[in-house]
Every structure is written in structure tokens, then in C-alpha cells.
Design a protein around this motif. Structure first.
Motif, PDB file in Angstrom:
ATOM      1  N   TRP A   1      -7.189 -16.363   2.037  1.00  0.00           N
ATOM      2  CA  TRP A   1      -8.581 -16.251   2.443  1.00  0.00           C
ATOM      3  C   TRP A   1      -8.968 -14.863   2.926  1.00  0.00           C
ATOM      4  O   TRP A   1     -10.119 -14.452   2.765  1.00  0.00           O
ATOM      5  CB  TRP A   1      -8.892 -17.278   3.525  1.00  0.00           C
ATOM      6  N   GLY A   2      -8.062 -14.115   3.513  1.00  0.00           N
ATOM      7  CA  GLY A   2      -8.451 -12.811   4.037  1.00  0.00           C
ATOM      8  C   GLY A   2      -7.243 -11.971   4.399  1.00  0.00           C
ATOM      9  O   GLY A   2      -6.120 -12.476   4.535  1.00  0.00           O
ATOM     10  N   ALA A   3      -7.472 -10.660   4.567  1.00  0.00           N
ATOM     11  CA  ALA A   3      -6.401  -9.737   4.919  1.00  0.00           C
ATOM     12  C   ALA A   3      -6.999  -8.441   5.440  1.00  0.00           C
ATOM     13  O   ALA A   3      -8.142  -8.083   5.119  1.00  0.00           O
ATOM     14  CB  ALA A   3      -5.500  -9.456   3.714  1.00  0.00           C
ATOM     15  N   VAL A   4      -6.227  -7.734   6.242  1.00  0.00           N
ATOM     16  CA  VAL A   4      -6.535  -6.358   6.621  1.00  0.00           C
ATOM     17  C   VAL A   4      -5.499  -5.471   5.948  1.00  0.00           C
ATOM     18  O   VAL A   4      -4.348  -5.882   5.750  1.00  0.00           O
ATOM     19  CB  VAL A   4      -6.520  -6.174   8.153  1.00  0.00           C
ATOM     20  N   PHE A   5      -5.888  -4.252   5.583  1.00  0.00           N
ATOM     21  CA  PHE A   5      -4.975  -3.423   4.800  1.00  0.00           C
ATOM     22  C   PHE A   5      -5.202  -1.943   5.089  1.00  0.00           C
ATOM     23  O   PHE A   5      -6.252  -1.524   5.599  1.00  0.00           O
ATOM     24  CB  PHE A   5      -5.157  -3.694   3.304  1.00  0.00           C
ATOM     25  N   ALA A   6      -4.193  -1.172   4.723  1.00  0.00           N
ATOM     26  CA  ALA A   6      -4.255   0.292   4.722  1.00  0.00           C
ATOM     27  C   ALA A   6      -3.804   0.748   3.341  1.00  0.00           C
ATOM     28  O   ALA A   6      -2.770   0.291   2.832  1.00  0.00           O
ATOM     29  CB  ALA A   6      -3.357   0.881   5.799  1.00  0.00           C
ATOM     30  N   SER A   7      -4.590   1.618   2.711  1.00  0.00           N
ATOM     31  CA  SER A   7      -4.282   2.033   1.344  1.00  0.00           C
ATOM     32  C   SER A   7      -4.488   3.529   1.188  1.00  0.00           C
ATOM     33  O   SER A   7      -5.200   4.171   1.976  1.00  0.00           O
ATOM     34  CB  SER A   7      -5.158   1.276   0.340  1.00  0.00           C
ATOM     35  N   GLY A   8      -3.870   4.057   0.158  1.00  0.00           N
ATOM     36  CA  GLY A   8      -4.007   5.479  -0.131  1.00  0.00           C
ATOM     37  C   GLY A   8      -3.963   5.747  -1.622  1.00  0.00           C
ATOM     38  O   GLY A   8      -3.195   5.109  -2.355  1.00  0.00           O
ATOM     39  N   ASP A   9      -4.817   6.668  -2.080  1.00  0.00           N
ATOM     40  CA  ASP A   9      -4.805   7.172  -3.457  1.00  0.00           C
ATOM     41  C   ASP A   9      -4.406   8.640  -3.395  1.00  0.00           C
ATOM     42  O   ASP A   9      -5.030   9.430  -2.670  1.00  0.00           O
ATOM     43  CB  ASP A   9      -6.180   7.031  -4.111  1.00  0.00           C
ATOM     44  N   PHE A  10      -3.388   9.010  -4.175  1.00  0.00           N
ATOM     45  CA  PHE A  10      -2.843  10.372  -4.120  1.00  0.00           C
ATOM     46  C   PHE A  10      -2.951  10.984  -5.514  1.00  0.00           C
ATOM     47  O   PHE A  10      -2.154  10.680  -6.403  1.00  0.00           O
ATOM     48  CB  PHE A  10      -1.393  10.332  -3.634  1.00  0.00           C
TER      49      PHE A  10
ATOM     50  N   ASP B   1      -4.075  14.749  -7.823  1.00  0.00           N
ATOM     51  CA  ASP B   1      -3.907  16.196  -7.754  1.00  0.00           C
ATOM     52  C   ASP B   1      -5.040  16.829  -6.951  1.00  0.00           C
ATOM     53  O   ASP B   1      -6.218  16.751  -7.343  1.00  0.00           O
ATOM     54  CB  ASP B   1      -3.867  16.766  -9.176  1.00  0.00           C
ATOM     55  N   GLN B   2      -4.726  17.424  -5.809  1.00  0.00           N
ATOM     56  CA  GLN B   2      -5.667  18.110  -4.923  1.00  0.00           C
ATOM     57  C   GLN B   2      -6.717  17.179  -4.303  1.00  0.00           C
ATOM     58  O   GLN B   2      -7.728  17.642  -3.790  1.00  0.00           O
ATOM     59  CB  GLN B   2      -6.381  19.254  -5.671  1.00  0.00           C
ATOM     60  N   ASP B   3      -6.463  15.871  -4.351  1.00  0.00           N
ATOM     61  CA  ASP B   3      -7.451  14.921  -3.842  1.00  0.00           C
ATOM     62  C   ASP B   3      -6.717  13.701  -3.279  1.00  0.00           C
ATOM     63  O   ASP B   3      -6.161  12.899  -4.046  1.00  0.00           O
ATOM     64  CB  ASP B   3      -8.412  14.511  -4.958  1.00  0.00           C
ATOM     65  N   THR B   4      -6.736  13.554  -1.967  1.00  0.00           N
ATOM     66  CA  THR B   4      -6.068  12.428  -1.297  1.00  0.00           C
ATOM     67  C   THR B   4      -7.105  11.602  -0.552  1.00  0.00           C
ATOM     68  O   THR B   4      -7.936  12.150   0.171  1.00  0.00           O
ATOM     69  CB  THR B   4      -4.999  12.930  -0.310  1.00  0.00           C
ATOM     70  N   ARG B   5      -7.022  10.272  -0.706  1.00  0.00           N
ATOM     71  CA  ARG B   5      -7.965   9.376  -0.038  1.00  0.00           C
ATOM     72  C   ARG B   5      -7.166   8.293   0.690  1.00  0.00           C
ATOM     73  O   ARG B   5      -6.363   7.587   0.084  1.00  0.00           O
ATOM     74  CB  ARG B   5      -8.908   8.725  -1.051  1.00  0.00           C
ATOM     75  N   VAL B   6      -7.433   8.167   1.968  1.00  0.00           N
ATOM     76  CA  VAL B   6      -6.746   7.179   2.801  1.00  0.00           C
ATOM     77  C   VAL B   6      -7.808   6.341   3.493  1.00  0.00           C
ATOM     78  O   VAL B   6      -8.781   6.886   4.040  1.00  0.00           O
ATOM     79  CB  VAL B   6      -5.829   7.845   3.837  1.00  0.00           C
ATOM     80  N   GLY B   7      -7.629   5.016   3.481  1.00  0.00           N
ATOM     81  CA  GLY B   7      -8.630   4.136   4.081  1.00  0.00           C
ATOM     82  C   GLY B   7      -8.021   2.895   4.712  1.00  0.00           C
ATOM     83  O   GLY B   7      -6.903   2.491   4.387  1.00  0.00           O
ATOM     84  N   PHE B   8      -8.767   2.311   5.630  1.00  0.00           N
ATOM     85  CA  PHE B   8      -8.409   1.059   6.282  1.00  0.00           C
ATOM     86  C   PHE B   8      -9.575   0.087   6.078  1.00  0.00           C
ATOM     87  O   PHE B   8     -10.734   0.474   6.229  1.00  0.00           O
ATOM     88  CB  PHE B   8      -8.162   1.265   7.777  1.00  0.00           C
ATOM     89  N   GLY B   9      -9.257  -1.156   5.751  1.00  0.00           N
ATOM     90  CA  GLY B   9     -10.342  -2.095   5.482  1.00  0.00           C
ATOM     91  C   GLY B   9      -9.906  -3.531   5.578  1.00  0.00           C
ATOM     92  O   GLY B   9      -8.813  -3.853   6.054  1.00  0.00           O
ATOM     93  N   PHE B  10     -10.777  -4.412   5.121  1.00  0.00           N
ATOM     94  CA  PHE B  10     -10.487  -5.838   5.097  1.00  0.00           C
ATOM     95  C   PHE B  10     -11.001  -6.401   3.780  1.00  0.00           C
ATOM     96  O   PHE B  10     -11.910  -5.855   3.154  1.00  0.00           O
ATOM     97  CB  PHE B  10     -11.140  -6.565   6.277  1.00  0.00           C
ATOM     98  N   ARG B  11     -10.399  -7.483   3.374  1.00  0.00           N
ATOM     99  CA  ARG B  11     -10.830  -8.170   2.157  1.00  0.00           C
ATOM    100  C   ARG B  11     -10.782  -9.664   2.388  1.00  0.00           C
ATOM    101  O   ARG B  11     -10.104 -10.160   3.295  1.00  0.00           O
ATOM    102  CB  ARG B  11      -9.952  -7.778   0.963  1.00  0.00           C
ATOM    103  N   ALA B  12     -11.504 -10.380   1.552  1.00  0.00           N
ATOM    104  CA  ALA B  12     -11.559 -11.835   1.648  1.00  0.00           C
ATOM    105  C   ALA B  12     -11.695 -12.404   0.247  1.00  0.00           C
ATOM    106  O   ALA B  12     -12.120 -11.720  -0.692  1.00  0.00           O
ATOM    107  CB  ALA B  12     -12.725 -12.276   2.527  1.00  0.00           C
ATOM    108  N   HIS B  13     -11.310 -13.657   0.110  1.00  0.00           N
ATOM    109  CA  HIS B  13     -11.416 -14.329  -1.178  1.00  0.00           C
ATOM    110  C   HIS B  13     -12.864 -14.334  -1.646  1.00  0.00           C
ATOM    111  O   HIS B  13     -13.794 -14.377  -0.841  1.00  0.00           O
ATOM    112  CB  HIS B  13     -10.898 -15.761  -1.056  1.00  0.00           C
ATOM    113  N   GLY B  14     -13.049 -14.276  -2.940  1.00  0.00           N
ATOM    114  CA  GLY B  14     -14.398 -14.166  -3.481  1.00  0.00           C
ATOM    115  C   GLY B  14     -15.345 -15.251  -3.015  1.00  0.00           C
ATOM    116  O   GLY B  14     -16.545 -15.014  -2.847  1.00  0.00           O
ATOM    117  N   VAL B  15     -14.832 -16.481  -2.802  1.00  0.00           N
ATOM    118  CA  VAL B  15     -15.690 -17.572  -2.364  1.00  0.00           C
ATOM    119  C   VAL B  15     -16.266 -17.289  -0.981  1.00  0.00           C
ATOM    120  O   VAL B  15     -17.438 -17.533  -0.706  1.00  0.00           O
ATOM    121  CB  VAL B  15     -14.904 -18.891  -2.359  1.00  0.00           C
TER     122      VAL B  15
END
Length: 258
Positions: free
Chosen positions: A214-223, A225-239
Motif C-alpha cells: 500500500w505505501g512506502a518511503v524511499f531514498a533514490s538517486g540518478d547518477f 554524466d555531470q548530472d546527479t539527482r538525489v531525492g526522498f519521497g513516498f509512494r502508494a499503490h495506484g488505488v
């Protein structure tokens, strides 16, 4: 002497006969219903009986085949569909000579499938699961500052689309219906780098702590070339996430972030 004679006559006198009712039914004595003894007890059970018997476990919510396939992931699902939406916020850190670090936010939609292979083989509960997930997101833009001599050039984009695919490893921490679990995802991301408009391929990593499907909290990163993105968020089931994600997207659009 007279007292002894009267006592003898009372003892020796025959008991008085009880007359039967006219309808032939014999009346019970006053204390007959109160009789209790070993001959009035119920028979002992022939087999050993336990005070508590095992109860059949209910099938997971929104599942078929008693948990063979679940539309919402659960601790007793052998295979589960992943379909959720998320929002995240963090920072975008380009290379040092490409401009300043700027706030970064995105909303995303994720889909895939996860299975519990050892539960198919052993037909018993096991905490490990593995699956494949895909993710599409639309995030805020980038700012690039290029200094050449006395000239200062600035370029920026309004939004950043990204596509991700990864292998997710899942560890369940309990057998309860909506138990917590830890998900670790490693994979790749394809997204435009800074303001170039050219999509490149980089590395994606994520760690999440969820409650059932049903739901989760997460930390993710995209790495990239010369561009790094780090974020914290939450997600939930589509319903469950539809109204929440719609409000978040509307707020970001009205605020000029998208």
C-alpha cells in the motif's frame, strides 16, 4: 419408659406409601434433579483433543489462487503486481563547472512484478522476493551557468523526463498481512543531462521501506554524466495514491515547478 416406647414405634413403623397420580405419571422427588455422581457425567473423549486448533489462513487481499497472484503485494503472496505512484524532492547537483546545485522534485509512476521463488518450491513462507520494475518520472528542470572570460551565459530547462528499469530485491520482516519490508533496487536510467536535451544512460539506485503493497518511503538517486539527482519521497499503490498524487501534481503545476 414412655419416651423409649414412642421412639421404637416410630422406627419400626413401615414407610408411608406414596399414592400414584391418577394419570399414571410418577412424580419426581424434590432432590432428584440435584443428583450428581460419576454415573451422571458425560463420556470421556476417545481421542486426544487440543484446546486450540489451527485456523486456516485467509487469502491475501485482492488475490487469486489463495495468494498465487496478488494485485496488491502482501507478505503471503507468491507473485504480485506492482503499480504505484510517487512524489519526491531533493537536490540536483551538476558538475562543479556546470552551475549551482538546485532543488529538484519529480512525480513518477512505477510498474512491474515481484515473485517469491522459494515459496513456489517449498510451499512455505519465505521472506525473500525478487522482481523487475520500470519507472517513468517528470521532474523539474536544470540550470547551467557557463562563464567564459567576462561573459556569463545562463541556460535552463523547464522539466526533465526520465525512464528507469531495475532489479528489486525484497526482504519481508514479518508474516502479518500488511507487514513491513525493505526493497533495494539497482538498475539504469535514461534521461537528458542538464540543458543539453540529449538523453544519456546512467545508474539508478533506491532503497525503500514499505508497508505491504500500500505505501512506502524511499531514498533514490540518478547518477548520470555531470548530472546527479538525489531525492526522498513516498509512494502508494495506484488505488490509494490517485487523489494524493493528483493534488501534488496540481500544486507543482500551479507553483510553476512543472
Amino acid at each position: 419408659m414412655t419416651l423409649l416406647l414412642a421412639s421404637f414405634l416410630l422406627v419400626a413403623a413401615p414407610p408411608a406409601e406414596v399414592e400414584a397420580p391418577a394419570d399414571g405419571v410418577v412424580a419426581k422427588s424434590a432432590d432428584e434433579d440435584g443428583d450428581y455422581g460419576p454415573f451422571f457425567e458425560a463420556d470421556a473423549p476417545t481421542d486426544t483433543a487440543f484446546p486450540t486448533q489451527g485456523r486456516k489462513r485467509k487469502a491475501p487481499l485482492l488475490s487469486v489462487g489463495g495468494g498465487a497472484f496478488c494485485f496488491v503485494d502482501g507478505s503471503h503472496c507468491k507473485a504480485s503486481l506492482i503499480a504505484d505512484a510517487s512524489v519526491a524532492a531533493g537536490i540536483r547537483a551538476p558538475a562543479s563547472n556546470k552551475g549551482p546545485d538546485v532543488p529538484y522534485a519529480h512525480f513518477a509512476f512505477r510498474g512491474g512484478m515481484v515473485i517469491r521463488p522459494l515459496m513456489f518450491k517449498r510451499h512455505a513462507w519465505h521472506p525473500w522476493g525478487v522482481g523487475v520494475v520500470g519507472n517513468w518520472s517528470l521532474g523539474t528542470g536544470a540550470v547551467v551557468v557557463d562563464a567564459s572570460g567576462e561573459d556569463l551565459q545562463k541556460a535552463e530547462t523547464e522539466q526533465t523526463p526520465s525512464m528507469r528499469i531495475g532489479l528489486v530485491n525484497q526482504i519481508w520482516l514479518s508474516q502479518r498481512p500488511h507487514a513491513p519490508h525493505i526493497d533495494i533496487t539497482l538498475g539504469g536510467v535514461r534521461s537528458p543531462v542538464l540543458t543539453s536535451g540529449v538523453p544519456l544512460i546512467g545508474t539508478h539506485a533506491e532503497i525503500a521501506f514499505g508497508w505491504g503493497g500500500w505505501g512506502a518511503v524511499f531514498a533514490s538517486g540518478d547518477f548520470l554524466d555531470q548530472d546527479t539527482r538525489v531525492g526522498f519521497g513516498f509512494r502508494a499503490h495506484g488505488v490509494a495514491a490517485g487523489p494524493i498524487i493528483a493534488l501534488a501534481i496540481l500544486g507543482a503545476a500551479l507553483g510553476g515547478a512543472l
